[in-house]
Design an enzyme around this catalytic site. Sequence first.
Site, short mmCIF file in Angstrom:
data_model
loop_
_atom_site.label_atom_id
_atom_site.label_comp_id
_atom_site.label_asym_id
_atom_site.label_seq_id
_atom_site.Cartn_x
_atom_site.Cartn_y
_atom_site.Cartn_z
N GLY A 127 21.66 10.87 -5.07
CA GLY A 127 20.88 9.70 -4.64
C GLY A 127 20.00 9.30 -5.82
O GLY A 127 20.38 9.44 -6.96
N ARG A 128 18.79 8.83 -5.53
CA ARG A 128 17.93 8.46 -6.66
C ARG A 128 16.74 9.40 -6.75
O ARG A 128 15.70 9.06 -7.28
CB ARG A 128 17.46 7.02 -6.49
CG ARG A 128 18.62 6.05 -6.66
CD ARG A 128 18.21 4.84 -7.45
NE ARG A 128 19.39 4.17 -7.96
CZ ARG A 128 19.46 3.61 -9.14
NH1 ARG A 128 18.43 3.65 -9.95
NH2 ARG A 128 20.56 2.99 -9.53
N ASP A 129 16.91 10.62 -6.21
CA ASP A 129 15.81 11.57 -6.22
C ASP A 129 15.92 12.51 -7.41
O ASP A 129 16.92 12.51 -8.13
CB ASP A 129 15.83 12.42 -4.95
CG ASP A 129 15.52 11.59 -3.74
OD1 ASP A 129 14.84 10.56 -3.91
OD2 ASP A 129 15.97 11.94 -2.64
#
Length: 222
Positions: free
Chosen positions: A200-202
């Site tokens: 994801g964008r984590d």
Amino acid sequence: MSTDESAPTLRDRLREAKPPHPDVPALDPGAAPDDPRELVVEWLVDAVEAGVSQPQAMTLATVDADGAPESRVVLLKDVDSAFWFASSSLSPKGRQIEAEPRVALSFFWSERGRQIRVGGRAVAGPREVSESDFTSRHPASRAGAIALPQSSVIDDPEEARRALDAARARIDENPDFAPDDWTAYRVEPESVEFWQATSGRDQVRLRYDRDGDGWTRASLWP
Ligand SMILES: Cc1cc2nc3c(=O)[nH]c(=O)nc-3n(C[C@H](O)[C@H](O)[C@H](O)COP(=O)(O)O)c2cc1C
């Protein structure tokens, strides 16, 4: 810098740049080893196996006598209890380390969505390690390293060329020669931080700090 106002700006171009690889490995802080050096080795081997270009290239940050930071890329040679790299003790970085041995290292492997940051002290390793590091370098690199002092200004390119030719002849005559200033440095880590991008964008961050003979661990908010 373009004067054409319809042309995309650098900001536009940077926003368009290829994003990180979507398929990256995971970091599970709960499953991480007690000693961060084990995880560094694991991540380095992973980067080599994944075909990352020059995964051993790391940024070395030092400070000068006025406290001004400087950084440059050097090659990691090995990891045991310390992180090894080699350079001239007479170079700017070598002189800075002599006056202030606290340094920082960092690696970034875009293809694996990974960063490692290391804080520690650089000290010169045993002379024989420096010598064997030097003699294992390509003859052209050895000649370059002894022709003129590293980072010295080239006033006269012809003179520099002659110095390089003379250095190459010296290396060819005596392949076991190693100059006194060539130094294998070991960086004894005091802190090591792992940063892992997720699919994801984590990001997941795990920091280790030396605590006596062991290490304490903490997860950091990205
Ligand atoms: C990929 C890469 C690897 C490098 N490896 C080394 C190295 O192992 N040792 C070294 O002294 N310089 C290496 N350099 C050159 C340094 O970045 C730097 O230009 C040089 O050491 C002079 O630094 P200084 O003036 O801060 O002492 C490398 C540069 C790059 C881009």
